[in-house]
Scaffold this motif. Structure first.
Motif, short mmCIF file in Angstrom:
data_model
loop_
_atom_site.label_atom_id
_atom_site.label_comp_id
_atom_site.label_asym_id
_atom_site.label_seq_id
_atom_site.Cartn_x
_atom_site.Cartn_y
_atom_site.Cartn_z
N THR A 176 0.84 -1.21 0.00
CA THR A 176 0.00 0.00 0.00
C THR A 176 0.88 1.26 0.00
OG1 THR A 176 -0.19 0.09 2.41
CG2 THR A 176 -1.88 -1.16 1.26
N ILE A 177 2.01 1.20 0.66
CA ILE A 177 2.94 2.34 0.68
C ILE A 177 3.50 2.58 -0.73
CG2 ILE A 177 5.11 3.24 1.61
CD1 ILE A 177 2.89 3.11 3.69
N ALA A 178 3.92 1.51 -1.38
CA ALA A 178 4.48 1.65 -2.72
C ALA A 178 3.45 2.23 -3.68
CB ALA A 178 4.97 0.29 -3.24
N VAL A 179 2.24 1.71 -3.59
CA VAL A 179 1.16 2.20 -4.47
C VAL A 179 0.89 3.68 -4.18
CG1 VAL A 179 -1.30 1.98 -4.98
CG2 VAL A 179 0.11 -0.06 -4.79
N GLU A 180 0.86 4.02 -2.88
CA GLU A 180 0.63 5.42 -2.51
C GLU A 180 1.72 6.32 -3.07
OE1 GLU A 180 0.48 6.00 1.72
OE2 GLU A 180 0.07 8.15 1.53
N MET A 181 2.97 5.91 -2.90
CA MET A 181 4.09 6.71 -3.40
C MET A 181 4.02 6.84 -4.92
SD MET A 181 7.42 5.48 -1.23
CE MET A 181 7.60 5.74 0.52
N GLY A 182 3.71 5.73 -5.57
CA GLY A 182 3.60 5.74 -7.03
C GLY A 182 2.51 6.69 -7.49
N ASN A 183 1.39 6.67 -6.79
CA ASN A 183 0.29 7.56 -7.15
C ASN A 183 0.66 9.02 -6.94
OD1 ASN A 183 -1.44 5.57 -7.99
ND2 ASN A 183 -2.44 5.33 -6.01
N PRO A 460 9.14 17.21 -8.79
CA PRO A 460 8.79 18.53 -8.25
C PRO A 460 8.90 18.53 -6.73
CG PRO A 460 7.06 17.71 -9.73
CD PRO A 460 8.03 16.59 -9.55
N ASN A 461 9.26 19.68 -6.17
CA ASN A 461 9.42 19.78 -4.71
C ASN A 461 8.18 19.35 -3.96
OD1 ASN A 461 12.07 20.59 -4.50
ND2 ASN A 461 11.58 22.73 -4.92
N SER A 462 7.01 19.70 -4.50
CA SER A 462 5.77 19.33 -3.81
C SER A 462 5.65 17.82 -3.70
CB SER A 462 4.57 19.89 -4.57
OG SER A 462 4.59 19.43 -5.91
N VAL A 463 6.05 17.12 -4.75
CA VAL A 463 6.00 15.65 -4.75
C VAL A 463 6.98 15.10 -3.73
CG1 VAL A 463 6.52 13.59 -6.12
CG2 VAL A 463 5.17 15.43 -7.12
N LEU A 464 8.20 15.67 -3.72
CA LEU A 464 9.21 15.21 -2.75
C LEU A 464 8.70 15.38 -1.33
CD1 LEU A 464 12.55 16.56 -4.28
CD2 LEU A 464 11.90 14.18 -3.97
N ARG A 465 8.07 16.53 -1.08
CA ARG A 465 7.56 16.77 0.29
C ARG A 465 6.50 15.75 0.66
NH1 ARG A 465 8.21 22.28 -0.93
NH2 ARG A 465 6.07 22.37 -1.69
N GLU A 466 5.62 15.44 -0.31
CA GLU A 466 4.59 14.44 -0.03
C GLU A 466 5.19 13.07 0.25
OE1 GLU A 466 1.34 15.44 -3.28
OE2 GLU A 466 0.60 13.93 -1.85
N LEU A 467 6.22 12.70 -0.52
CA LEU A 467 6.88 11.41 -0.29
C LEU A 467 7.51 11.38 1.10
CD1 LEU A 467 8.68 10.74 -3.72
CD2 LEU A 467 6.64 9.59 -2.82
N GLU A 468 8.16 12.50 1.46
CA GLU A 468 8.79 12.55 2.77
C GLU A 468 7.75 12.46 3.88
OE1 GLU A 468 11.37 15.99 2.50
OE2 GLU A 468 12.51 14.86 0.98
N SER A 469 6.59 13.04 3.67
CA SER A 469 5.58 12.97 4.72
C SER A 469 5.03 11.55 4.86
CB SER A 469 4.44 13.97 4.47
OG SER A 469 3.65 13.53 3.40
N VAL A 470 5.01 10.81 3.76
CA VAL A 470 4.62 9.39 3.86
C VAL A 470 5.60 8.66 4.77
CG1 VAL A 470 4.38 7.20 2.60
CG2 VAL A 470 3.50 9.31 1.60
N LEU A 471 6.88 8.97 4.57
CA LEU A 471 7.92 8.32 5.36
C LEU A 471 7.79 8.66 6.85
CD1 LEU A 471 10.04 6.42 4.26
CD2 LEU A 471 11.64 8.30 4.18
N ILE A 474 4.97 6.82 8.38
CA ILE A 474 5.28 5.40 8.61
C ILE A 474 6.15 5.22 9.84
CG2 ILE A 474 6.24 3.28 7.68
CD1 ILE A 474 6.11 4.50 4.96
N SER A 475 7.15 6.10 10.03
CA SER A 475 8.04 5.92 11.19
C SER A 475 7.27 5.99 12.47
CB SER A 475 9.17 6.94 11.25
OG SER A 475 9.15 7.80 10.19
N GLY A 476 6.17 6.75 12.45
CA GLY A 476 5.30 6.77 13.62
C GLY A 476 4.54 5.47 13.75
N ASP A 477 4.13 4.89 12.58
CA ASP A 477 3.31 3.68 12.60
C ASP A 477 4.06 2.42 13.00
OD1 ASP A 477 1.23 4.47 9.66
OD2 ASP A 477 1.26 5.17 11.74
N LYS A 478 5.40 2.41 12.90
CA LYS A 478 6.21 1.20 13.12
C LYS A 478 5.66 0.00 12.33
CE LYS A 478 7.91 2.08 17.84
NZ LYS A 478 7.44 3.45 17.90
#
Lengths: 487, 220
Positions: A176-183, A460-471, A474-478
């Motif tokens: 689900t993470i990979a799909v989210e990042m891909g999207n 694009p920076n906006s995409v990078l920021r979104e990817l980083e926020s996914v990360l 997740i670190s919170g979710d363990k």
């Protein structure tokens, strides 16, 4: 074009291997530790033992569903000009190493643990090379939280190359993470019409069996139409029986079982037949990814994948060597064997059987890919190329040659491969004048040139920021982490 | 004669002849030969020769592992009779417990260690794969093992090695058993962190560490 083809098995032998594999699936059965999937399979006619989780799939069921595998697979890239279409019998493509936890440092040439920076550099260099068609989970960084290392590896790939990416199949959550990042990158909020920009390699880790978390992940991948490399790699004498033929049968059974399940879950899912069948070397007490036995099994897998009409991925640009030396070079000759055996995707295991990645290895692989493609292209034989008129015109006798003719000028660029970057073929004086360097030195120079000058298409920076926020989320979710097979 | 039958048994093990090993073992048991002698002079002597041939490069890994298998076939026939006889006095210090940790099903490295330890004359309790913390600890207690080897090949399962050590401490057993950890997911740093006694980077080095800890081999 007349293309070369290696063969080993007779039609009768292929039939025999096929029916032996089906016999195993129907009588030994496959361990599937997922009650819901077992019930679904039972509805399709499989015999299930819910205590042992063993599922016996009848022959007609396997044959019916394996046939649903497409002969053509689109491997989508974020830069659509880099999208690759893999077609049964079509032009081969080349993939990089996956999952190295070490690198041989470009400067010191010594082994050290891989970092996030390495994951980025490897994908960036691949982006700048012409014949390696995919980026992906090339190295697994050690300088990040271990449970997130795989995701960091994905982000490094997504940022640094716009080619299609190949990742390791992980659990449901990971998919689900990979799909989210891909999207996020492809700009679609929901399941895309265009297929994902990544595919998964699903390794079946035990004899005729799946791990629970892997199954759940595979189901989610199939649902999202992620292309799946169904990979089985028994090692004769250890995880496979003591003969190469038996190991081939087991590998084939595991792959067919995997493909059947995927097609039952989601008919028409793009799958790749990926056999890693090899042997356990009793003298080295290790498997080998570059032996005569390895070469033989790649020929057989090409023939079997052709038998099933499914695109095939075979290792070949692989080595057991720990350094980029002569052995690494001759080990990689197996890439040619794999390629002219009907495998459409040639995979690479970097140094030390894929454990050590080396940036300098990338231009070597790229060079070999180009060379092998030239072999695959074959020889054009027709009335014009038979050159009777030209030979007659130049005429018999000493002192006549072809070097200045129009015919030569018209043909040499298509007949011969000129775009090599690493190989040294000139006269000795030229080589010596340029410093007398060996291939490893030239490869290092080439890599440094790419690292200095090549800029992949940035996100694009906006995409990078979104990817980083996914990360960070997740670190919170363990999340649970799919372990990495090492042996 | 019993003496030559024991020699024949030893040779049968060394020749990897499973049928002959079982036949001779039964014959010796029928003749009421002391079980511990059947093991020591018959089976163990043979497996030591297998180990020797392996060290010399005459046997490869497959022969070593099969040899351990053949030894096991004979051993299992003798084992029910062992409780009724007195154990060898120094046999206690030669007991090792092995297992792959809970959640992990990889076994080949552990099986190689087992074969090599048997070839060196040790008694090995192999708990198999997916072994719980409780199972490790209980077996150490019951067998009075001096060494515990725990293997983990997945990064997600190495924490179990730490849990085993902690449980041994809780149960007051830690002092009497040396813990060796191994498996491709482990590192020396990890072994030190969890206060294991030794780390095996490969099966062979794991075996060397175990033999050193048991003071059976001083040359590494």
């Amino acid at each position: 074009m007349s293309r070369p083809r290696l063969e080993l098995l007779s039609e009768r032998q292929k039939d025999l291997i096929h029916s032996s594999s089906l016999h195993l699936i129907e009588n030994c059965g496959i361990v599937i530790p997922d009650a819901r999937l077992l019930r679904l399979l039972r509805e399709h006619g499989a015999e299930i033992d819910f205590d042992t989780n063993i599922c016996k799939l009848p022959r007609p069921l396997v044959e019916e569903f394996v046939k649903k595998s497409p002969m053509k697979i689109v491997l989508n890239a974020r830069d659509s000009s880099k999208t690759v279409t893999v077609e049964k019998g079509g032009r081969p493509h080349f993939a990089p190493n996956m999952g190295a936890t070490y690198v041989n440092d470009l400067e010191t040439r010594k082994r050290r643990e891989a970092t996030f920076r390495d994951a980025e550099d490897f994908n960036r260099v691949i982006d700048g090379l012409k014949h390696v068609d995919f980026g992906g989970e090339i190295v697994v960084p050690n300088n990040v939280p271990p449970q997130l290392a795989q995701y960091y590896s994905w982000i490094a790939a997504m940022k640094n190359t716009s080619k299609h990416l190949i990742f390791y199949q992980t659990d449901y959550h990971g998919v689900t993470i990979a799909v989210e990042m891909g999207n996020i990158i492809q700009g679609t909020g929901t399941k895309a019409d265009s297929s994902p920009m990544f595919s998964f390699v699903a390794c079946l880790p035990q004899v005729l069996g799946f791990e629970r978390s892997l199954l759940a992940g595979i189901g989610e991948s199939a649902r999202n139409r992620v292309p799946l490399f169904i990979q089985s790699g028994p090692a004769s004498g250890a995880t496979g029986p003591g003969t190469l033929a038996g190991t081939l049968v087991l590998s084939n059974a595991e792959i067919l079982g995997g493909i059947t399940i995927v097609q039952i879950l989601s008919p028409g899912t793009p799958v790749v037949y990926m056999s890693y069948a090899r042997h356990f070397d009793m003298k080295a007490e290790n498997v080998s990814l570059a032996s005569p036995e390895f070469a033989l099994l790649r020929i057989c897998q090409g023939e079997l994948a052709n038998y099933y009409n499914i695109p095939s991925a075979a290792s070949g640009l692989s080595t057991d060597s720990k350094v980029l030396d002569i052995q690494a070079g001759y080990d990689k000759s197996i890439g040619l064997v794999s390629l002219i055996s009907g495998n459409e995707l040639i995979m690479s295991d970097s140094l030390d059987q894929g454990d050590i990645a080396d940036l300098a290895e990338l231009p070597i692989n790229d060079e070999l890919a180009a060379a092998y493609l030239r072999v695959w292209r074959g020889i054009e034989i027709n009335e014009e190329t038979l050159a009777i008129k030209e030979i007659t015109r130049v005429g018999s006798g000493l002192g006549h040659n072809f070097i200045s003719t129009k015919y030569t000028r018209d043909h040499f660029r298509t007949e011969t491969w000129l775009d090599y970057q690493i190989s040294e073929r000139r006269k000795w004086d030229s080589w010596n004048r340029d410093g007398g360097k060996n291939a490893e030195m030239r490869a290092i120079e080439r890599v440094k040139e790419i690292l200095k000058n090549h800029r992949p298409e940035p996100l694009p920076n906006s995409v990078l920021r979104e990817l980083e926020s996914v990360l960070s989320r997740i670190s919170g979710d363990k999340p649970s982490m799919q372990g990495t097979e090492h042996s | 004669m019993s003496e030559s039958d024991l020699e024949k048994l030893s040779q049968a093990v060394a020749d990897l002849d499973q049928d002959l090993v079982e036949m001779l073992t039964r014959k010796l048991l029928d003749k009421k030969v002391e079980p511990s002698i059947i093991i020591e002079k018959g089976l163990a002597n043979g497996i030591r020769e297998v180990g020797q041939k392996y060290e010399e490069g005459k046997f490869f890994l497959a022969e070593l592992m099969y040899g351990a298998n053949v030894f096991d076939c004979g051993y299992r026939l003798v084992e029910p009779w062992l409780q009724r006889s007195t154990a060898q006095p120094d046999q206690e210090r030669r007991v090792v417990v092995l297992g792959t940790v809970a959640g992990d099903i990889h076994s080949i490295g552990k099986d190689i260690v087992k074969a090599m330890l048997m070839a060196a004359g040790l008694t090995v309790h192999d708990l198999g794969v997916d072994v719980s913390v409780g199972n490790f600890v209980n077996t150490v207690r019951d067998s009075k093992a001096r060494v515990l080897g725990a293997s983990a090949l997945l990064t997600s399962t190495i924490p179990v090695q730490q849990q085993v050590i902690e449980k041994l401490e809780e149960e007051g057993l830690r002092r009497n058993v040396k813990v060796v950890v191994g498996g491709a997911a482990t590192t020396e740093t990890w072994a030190r962190k969890i206060r294991a006694d030794a780390w095996g980077s490969t099966a062979a080095s794991g075996v060397r560490r175990i033999l050193e800890l048991l003071e059976l081999k001083g040359d590494e």
